[in-house]
Write an enzyme that holds these catalytic residues in place. Structure first.
Site, PDB file in Angstrom:
ATOM      1  N   GLU A  96      -5.130  -8.904   0.592  1.00  0.00           N
ATOM      2  CA  GLU A  96      -6.137  -8.517   1.935  1.00  0.00           C
ATOM      3  C   GLU A  96      -7.928  -8.123   1.638  1.00  0.00           C
ATOM      4  O   GLU A  96      -7.787  -7.362   0.668  1.00  0.00           O
ATOM      5  CB  GLU A  96      -5.650  -7.208   2.364  1.00  0.00           C
ATOM      6  CG  GLU A  96      -3.833  -6.812   3.785  1.00  0.00           C
ATOM      7  CD  GLU A  96      -3.598  -5.911   4.088  1.00  0.00           C
ATOM      8  OE1 GLU A  96      -4.578  -5.036   4.308  1.00  0.00           O
ATOM      9  OE2 GLU A  96      -2.420  -5.548   4.321  1.00  0.00           O
ATOM     10  N   GLU A 131       0.546  -1.983  -0.273  1.00  0.00           N
ATOM     11  CA  GLU A 131       0.079  -0.003   0.232  1.00  0.00           C
ATOM     12  C   GLU A 131       0.945   1.344  -0.243  1.00  0.00           C
ATOM     13  O   GLU A 131       0.909   1.789   0.704  1.00  0.00           O
ATOM     14  CB  GLU A 131      -1.067  -0.112   0.928  1.00  0.00           C
ATOM     15  CG  GLU A 131      -1.909  -1.434   0.939  1.00  0.00           C
ATOM     16  CD  GLU A 131      -3.094  -0.665   1.950  1.00  0.00           C
ATOM     17  OE1 GLU A 131      -2.892  -0.245   3.293  1.00  0.00           O
ATOM     18  OE2 GLU A 131      -3.679  -2.015   2.478  1.00  0.00           O
TER      19      GLU A 131
HETATM   20  O1  IFM Z   1      -4.070  -3.099   9.265  1.00  0.00           O
HETATM   21  C1  IFM Z   1      -3.880  -2.305   7.974  1.00  0.00           C
HETATM   22  C2  IFM Z   1      -2.528  -3.105   7.147  1.00  0.00           C
HETATM   23  O2  IFM Z   1      -1.675  -3.090   8.175  1.00  0.00           O
HETATM   24  C3  IFM Z   1      -3.169  -2.802   5.759  1.00  0.00           C
HETATM   25  N1  IFM Z   1      -4.375  -2.430   5.035  1.00  0.00           N
HETATM   26  C4  IFM Z   1      -4.810  -2.309   5.817  1.00  0.00           C
HETATM   27  C5  IFM Z   1      -4.893  -2.973   7.042  1.00  0.00           C
HETATM   28  C6  IFM Z   1      -6.342  -2.345   7.729  1.00  0.00           C
HETATM   29  O3  IFM Z   1      -6.730  -1.227   8.280  1.00  0.00           O
END
Ligand code: IFM
Length: 459
Positions: free
Chosen positions: A362, A168
């Protein structure tokens, strides 16, 4: 309501994800250097509940137990991140063997359990000494990242078959350098544009290093993608939607897929004074070619969408150009739930950018449901969230999207950055007092999904 069974490709990677700072703890053990997150959390006022990742889930010591839980769930893959300052405490130069050994043991333990390791090289815990030299705003940090990549992949490259360079870049830039909610806590948009460029550049430079040290491995990057949904095609909606899509999505996707930074966004940044009239002055010859290095997959983090409605606030009124969507169900993070957004996103990425493969690296939901009197955790809302999103992913596969895996965020409850421990994303409950782990209902359900390689979903 009727229901039907949906299935996934035979070799689909069902996984779960975590990151180093959020679970490991042991923040200053065995020669580890200080990271910007250690520093940020140790500075009062930065974290909502005043907590830190000093101990977190104590995964640094409890990793065998955590691998046993993954095995119990039947996970096919596990995405974790490597703490750069555990490997190179000062960011470059002296290598910390104890750090390399830790990840080596973790990778071996996963492979023994039949679980494919998907390490991410950078999930936000920059060595503090590099921040002192300018952090990601300095080109030299991208050079140091290549050194770190080389050290780590020479050590693990024989066993790791899937590498993710960055997690990210948008969050690093926006949360860490534009609004200051994440480390290093800066609020400066011109700086954030340099930061993004150096993150992407370091990714591009790292790709050939990973290919050299880990022959035959897949290499990719993970982006958080936030689809912008237009509730109408009014002129305002279209204009603002295009702008937000540029800021959140195209600014990262376009250069990675060889299209340079989007011209409309560059013009906006010049108009807003974030870039000088000459434009992207920090881009040097050869940078854009490096950033567009051929990768094997795109990792996608998906949580929510932004819905633009007609009453969108006009530009120039100094308010966010997004109306609230109160009628939509939200998770505890306040993020509206929109499984169809995932389906649309996967199709868009496939058709517009054509990555060789996609992984959802994710996706998940924060709900605070804890143990009932009988000790069971009835997190039905997380289970529903996952069911709907798995179904959306499967619809995309049926449309021809080359989606090869799905990593639930997160394996265990953990440190949710500036929100501290109040937000719980885990399939597995963590009692932070005792470090006891308990499988939630969603984990038991996920175990069955993995075993069946499919699920029942309402029609
Ligand atoms: O916890 C975070 C993760 O580290 C990166 N993506 C989003 C998740 C939730 O906010």
């Amino acid at each position: 309501m009727t229901s039907h069974v949906i299935t996934f490709p035979d070799d689909f990677f069902w996984g779960a994800a975590t990151s180093a700072y959020q679970i490991e703890g042991a923040w200053d053990e065995d020669g580890k250097g200080e990271s910007i997150w250690d520093h940020f959390c140790h500075t009062p006022g930065n974290i909502e509940d005043g907590s830190t990742g000093d101990v977190a889930c104590d995964h640094y010591h409890r990793w065998p137990e955590d691998i046993a839980l993954m095995k119990e769930l039947g996970l096919k893959a596990y995405r974790f991140s490597v703490s750069w300052p555990r490997i190179l405490p000062a960011g470059r130069g002296k290598v910390n063997q104890a750090g390399l050994d830790f990840y080596s043991r973790l990778v071996d333990g996963l492979l023994e359990a039949g679980i494919e390791p998907f390490p991410t090289l950078y999930h936000w815990d920059l060595p503090r000494s590099l921040q002192d030299e300018g952090g990601w705003a300095a080109r030299s940090t991208a050079e140091a990242f290549v050194e770190y990549t080389d050290v780590l992949s020479r050590h693990l490259g024989d066993r790791v078959k899937h590498w993710i360079t960055h997690n990210e870049p948008f969050s690093v830039a926006f949360l860490g350098h534009q609004i200051g909610e994440h480390a290093p806590g800066l609020k400066d948009t011109p700086t954030s544009l340099k930061v993004i460029h150096h993150l992407l550049l370091s990714h591009g430079w790292a790709v050939p290093v990973l290919r050299r040290n880990s022959p035959g491995a897949e290499v990719g990057i993970t982006l958080v993608c936030i689809p912008i949904v237009l509730a109408s095609s009014s002129a305002d909606n279209l204009r603002v939607g295009r702008k937000l899509d540029g800021q959140f999505n195209r600014w990262y996707l376009d250069p990675l897929y060889g299209r340079h930074y989007p011209a409309d966004q560059v013009a906006e940044h010049i108009a807003d004074g974030n870039l000088p009239a000459e434009g992207l002055v920090f881009v040097e010859p050869g940078d854009m070619e490096a950033i567009a290095a051929q990768t094997d997959f795109l990792g996608v983090n998906y949580y929510t969408t932004i819905v633009l409605r007609d009453e969108v606030v006009p530009e120039g009124e100094n308010q966010p150009p997004v109306s609230s969507v109160s009628e939509v169900e939200c998770t505890d993070m306040g993020w509206p739930i929109n499984p169809d957004g995932l389906y649309q996103l996967l199709n868009r990425l496939h058709f517009e950018y054509q990555p060789g493969k996609l992984y959802i690296t994710e996706s998940g939901a924060s709900y605070s449901d804890g143990p009932d009197k009988d000790g069971r955790i009835r997190d039905q809302r997380r289970l529903n969230y996952l069911r709907q999103h798995f179904a959306a992913a499967q619809r995309a596969i049926k449309c021809g999207v080359p989606l090869a895996g799905y990593f639930v965020w997160s394996l265990i409850d953990n440190f949710e950055w500036n929100k501290g421990y109040a937000q719980r994303f885990g399939l597995i409950w963590v009692d932070y007092e005792t470090q006891q782990r308990i499988l939630k209902d969603s984990a038991l359900w996920y175990k069955q999904v993995i075993a069946d390689n499919g699920l029942v979903t309402p029609t």
